[in-house]
Design a protein around this motif. Structure first.
Motif, PDB file in Angstrom:
ATOM      1  N   THR A  47      40.716  32.175  40.560  1.00 37.13           N
ATOM      2  CA  THR A  47      41.122  32.892  39.360  1.00 37.13           C
ATOM      3  C   THR A  47      41.423  31.866  38.275  1.00 37.13           C
ATOM      4  O   THR A  47      42.160  30.909  38.504  1.00 37.13           O
TER       5      THR A  47
ATOM      6  N   ARG B 263      46.028  31.341  33.268  1.00 38.26           N
ATOM      7  CA  ARG B 263      47.415  31.449  33.724  1.00 38.26           C
ATOM      8  C   ARG B 263      47.899  32.890  33.728  1.00 38.26           C
ATOM      9  O   ARG B 263      48.559  33.324  34.668  1.00 38.26           O
ATOM     10  N   LEU B 264      47.550  33.656  32.703  1.00 36.75           N
ATOM     11  CA  LEU B 264      48.033  35.036  32.643  1.00 36.75           C
ATOM     12  C   LEU B 264      47.471  35.879  33.786  1.00 36.75           C
ATOM     13  O   LEU B 264      48.196  36.676  34.389  1.00 36.75           O
TER      14      LEU B 264
ATOM     15  N   SER C 153      46.425  34.702  36.734  1.00 32.67           N
ATOM     16  CA  SER C 153      47.023  34.191  37.973  1.00 32.67           C
ATOM     17  C   SER C 153      48.447  34.685  38.156  1.00 32.67           C
ATOM     18  O   SER C 153      48.828  35.110  39.248  1.00 32.67           O
ATOM     19  N   GLU C 154      49.234  34.632  37.095  1.00 24.73           N
ATOM     20  CA  GLU C 154      50.626  35.082  37.187  1.00 24.73           C
ATOM     21  C   GLU C 154      50.709  36.575  37.463  1.00 24.73           C
ATOM     22  O   GLU C 154      51.521  37.020  38.278  1.00 24.73           O
ATOM     23  N   GLY C 155      49.866  37.350  36.809  1.00 27.24           N
ATOM     24  CA  GLY C 155      49.857  38.796  37.040  1.00 27.24           C
ATOM     25  C   GLY C 155      49.436  39.134  38.458  1.00 27.24           C
ATOM     26  O   GLY C 155      50.062  39.966  39.130  1.00 27.24           O
TER      27      GLY C 155
ATOM     28  N   ASP D 288      49.617  37.166  41.121  1.00 26.63           N
ATOM     29  CA  ASP D 288      50.682  36.729  42.033  1.00 26.63           C
ATOM     30  C   ASP D 288      51.841  37.718  42.056  1.00 26.63           C
ATOM     31  O   ASP D 288      52.400  38.010  43.120  1.00 26.63           O
ATOM     32  N   ASP D 289      52.197  38.255  40.895  1.00 31.25           N
ATOM     33  CA  ASP D 289      53.278  39.233  40.819  1.00 31.25           C
ATOM     34  C   ASP D 289      52.941  40.478  41.639  1.00 31.25           C
ATOM     35  O   ASP D 289      53.750  40.945  42.445  1.00 31.25           O
ATOM     36  N   TYR D 290      51.737  41.013  41.469  1.00 28.18           N
ATOM     37  CA  TYR D 290      51.364  42.222  42.203  1.00 28.18           C
ATOM     38  C   TYR D 290      51.156  41.952  43.686  1.00 28.18           C
ATOM     39  O   TYR D 290      51.426  42.818  44.518  1.00 28.18           O
TER      40      TYR D 290
ATOM     41  N   ARG E 294      52.954  39.938  45.472  1.00 31.73           N
ATOM     42  CA  ARG E 294      54.332  40.007  46.010  1.00 31.73           C
ATOM     43  C   ARG E 294      54.785  41.459  46.127  1.00 31.73           C
ATOM     44  O   ARG E 294      55.390  41.846  47.131  1.00 31.73           O
TER      45      ARG E 294
ATOM     46  N   GLN F  47      37.521  38.201  36.503  1.00 27.97           N
ATOM     47  CA  GLN F  47      38.952  37.872  36.444  1.00 27.97           C
ATOM     48  C   GLN F  47      39.776  39.138  36.226  1.00 27.97           C
ATOM     49  O   GLN F  47      40.804  39.351  36.868  1.00 27.97           O
TER      50      GLN F  47
ATOM     51  N   LEU G  37      42.881  41.399  38.684  1.00 30.13           N
ATOM     52  CA  LEU G  37      44.196  41.865  38.245  1.00 30.13           C
ATOM     53  C   LEU G  37      44.273  43.387  38.294  1.00 30.13           C
ATOM     54  O   LEU G  37      45.258  43.946  38.791  1.00 30.13           O
TER      55      LEU G  37
END
Length: 156
Positions: free
Chosen positions: A11, A14-15, A17-19, A21-23, A25, A131, A135
């Motif tokens: 991926t 940054r946006l 990847s962060e999104g 990773d959040d989902y 979790r 990408q 997400l």
């Protein structure tokens, strides 16, 4: 039931990847869920579209266990509303031990991967970047989990 999202290529951004990773979790609160990344092909520019699909297909198939239920995230797949996807996922929880959702490379899937697939789902009639699909899918997976539990994340 265990759920895996199998991706071709990492991926980027940054946006995204962060999104994601959040989902990831969030989904793990409901079901064991992981993302597995198949590295992009080396020297892909020297390969034709068909050659890329074939080589990526070989790598995809190597990363799928024989007993896994395989779902391609594919533009020609069936379109489901979020509530329908939650119902579909709930049915799979009752019948499958491992569901693998696959996002292919830029040219789609090889015939061998289509042949291995048990199902195909489309996230939209519109063309989405690979990408963005990642997400959107993990968000919809989380949404489905909350719908199945009757939690207030989803609104009709």
């Amino acid at each position: 039931m265990k759920v895996t999202l199998l991706l071709v290529g990492k991926t980027t951004g940054r946006l995204f990847s962060e999104g994601i990773d959040d989902y990831v979790r969030r989904v793990n609160h409901y079901v064991p869920f992981g993302v597995k990344v198949i590295p992009e092909l080396k020297n892909a520019k020297s390969l034709s579209e068909q050659q890329q699909k074939e080589k990526e297909g070989e790598l995809i198939l190597k990363n799928i266990e024989d007993r896994s239920y395989v779902v391609l995230l594919d533009e020609r797949g069936k379109e489901l509303r979020s509530v329908e996807f939650a119902s579909w996922l709930g049915n799979k929880q009752q019948t499958q031990r491992h569901v693998v959702f696959v996002v292919g490379g830029p040219y789609g899937f090889s015939p061998a991967v289509y042949g291995r697939a048990d199902d195909r789902i489309s996230l939209s009639r519109m063309t989405l970047s690979h990408q963005m699909v990642r997400l959107m899918f993990v968000e919809q997976l989380y949404r489905a989990c909350t719908i199945m539990r009757g939690e207030p994340y989803h609104h009709e």
